[in-house]
Design a protein around this motif. Structure first.
Motif, PDB file in Angstrom:
ATOM      1  N   VAL A  57     -17.312  -1.254  -4.971  1.00 24.60           N
ATOM      2  CA  VAL A  57     -17.936  -2.555  -5.222  1.00 24.60           C
ATOM      3  C   VAL A  57     -19.392  -2.348  -5.633  1.00 24.60           C
ATOM      4  N   LEU A  75     -14.197  -8.372  -0.698  1.00 22.77           N
ATOM      5  CA  LEU A  75     -14.505  -7.868  -2.036  1.00 22.77           C
ATOM      6  C   LEU A  75     -13.672  -6.616  -2.256  1.00 22.77           C
ATOM      7  N   TRP A  76     -12.693  -6.712  -3.133  1.00 21.45           N
ATOM      8  CA  TRP A  76     -11.762  -5.615  -3.366  1.00 21.45           C
ATOM      9  C   TRP A  76     -12.374  -4.574  -4.301  1.00 21.45           C
ATOM     10  N   THR A  79     -14.888  -4.634  -7.851  1.00 17.69           N
ATOM     11  CA  THR A  79     -15.611  -5.893  -8.012  1.00 17.69           C
ATOM     12  C   THR A  79     -17.023  -5.601  -8.514  1.00 17.69           C
ATOM     13  N   ILE A  81     -20.591  -7.670  -9.466  1.00 19.89           N
ATOM     14  CA  ILE A  81     -21.360  -8.914  -9.426  1.00 19.89           C
ATOM     15  C   ILE A  81     -22.761  -8.607  -9.937  1.00 19.89           C
ATOM     16  N   ILE A  97     -11.915 -11.750  -3.614  1.00 21.96           N
ATOM     17  CA  ILE A  97     -12.490 -11.485  -4.928  1.00 21.96           C
ATOM     18  C   ILE A  97     -12.193 -10.049  -5.346  1.00 21.96           C
ATOM     19  N   GLY A  98     -11.529  -9.901  -6.488  1.00 19.71           N
ATOM     20  CA  GLY A  98     -11.481  -8.601  -7.125  1.00 19.71           C
ATOM     21  C   GLY A  98     -10.227  -7.782  -6.935  1.00 19.71           C
ATOM     22  N   GLN A  99      -9.193  -8.316  -6.303  1.00 20.78           N
ATOM     23  CA  GLN A  99      -7.963  -7.541  -6.226  1.00 20.78           C
ATOM     24  C   GLN A  99      -7.401  -7.434  -7.641  1.00 20.78           C
ATOM     25  N   THR A 102     -12.579  -7.806 -10.741  1.00 23.55           N
ATOM     26  CA  THR A 102     -13.239  -9.070 -11.084  1.00 23.55           C
ATOM     27  C   THR A 102     -14.686  -8.770 -11.450  1.00 23.55           C
ATOM     28  N   GLN A 103     -15.191  -9.452 -12.503  1.00 28.44           N
ATOM     29  CA  GLN A 103     -16.594  -9.350 -12.884  1.00 28.44           C
ATOM     30  C   GLN A 103     -17.224 -10.741 -12.838  1.00 28.44           C
TER      31      GLN A 103
END
Length: 212
Positions: A57, A75-76, A79, A81, A97-99, A102-103
């Motif tokens: 992450v 947060l997977w 991820t 951010i 979030i993020g499995q 995710t951006q």
């Protein structure tokens, strides 16, 4: 001679990230940083309690930007951010979030991304500045979401789909859209406002719950 851990921390600090020790300090408020050596969190990020942060992450926030992560989030891995160049990211509580990656990028002046609570952002979405994902909403798939508003509601476990937060699913570009509670847009390529449906169309036999 400088120890390896000291060298790692020096590099992190030079680029504005927390040291490994500072990441471990987050455990005092119930946060779980599962692999601090593969996790990068900027010094200026405000973090609540009881978050689970998986390996890989990255949360970047420069000195002219703002990033807030609430409590109880997961947060997977992979991820990303970013709050940079005057942008801001605000994330509520109990999100997944993020499995699948995710951006979340608010990387220009005035860009603001707001994510409520109990949302799911899974399987490769990219959220760009000017986007709101309200309580209970879902973004599922490799979708670029820009200047879009998703109306809030109950989370995906609610029996009545008319009460759930809005959903984007599929792959492609979702720009300048507004979805209300209980709506879904299942798209490929360019997502179109005219193709928004009620989630109940996919769950015709679901119960209707009386609201109080």
């Amino acid at each position: 001679m400088q120890q390896p851990s000291e060298a790692i921390d020096a590099i992190r600090l030079r680029h504005g990230f927390m040291s490994v020790g500072e990441l471990l300090e987050l455990t005092k408020t119930g946060n779980s940083v599962l692999d601090p050596y593969s996790t990068l969190v900027a010094q200026g990020v405000r973090i609540g309690r009881d978050n689970v942060i998986y390996p890989g992450v990255t949360i970047l926030c420069d000195s002219v930007s703002a990033c807030v992560l609430g409590s109880g989030n997961t947060l997977w891995p992979s991820t990303l951010i970013i709050a940079a160049d005057g942008g801001s990211v605000e994330i509520g509580d109990d999100n997944s979030i993020g499995q699948g990656g995710t951006q979340i990028k608010a990387n220009r002046s005035g860009a603001h991304i707001e994510i409520g609570s109990r949302t799911r952002l899974l399987n490769g979405p990219e959220l760009l500045g000017g986007t709101t994902v309200s309580d209970g909403c879902q973004v599922l798939g490799s979708i670029v979401v820009q200047s879009t508003y998703l109306g809030g509601g109950a989370d995906h476990t609610a029996a009545d789909p008319d009460r759930r937060g809005a959903v984007l699913k599929g792959s492609g570009l979702a720009r300048g859209l507004t979805l209300d509670r209980g709506e879904v847009l299942n798209g490929s390529g360019e997502f179109r406002q005219a193709e928004v449906e009620r989630q109940r169309a996919y769950h015709p036999d679901a119960p209707t719950e009386d609201e109080t």
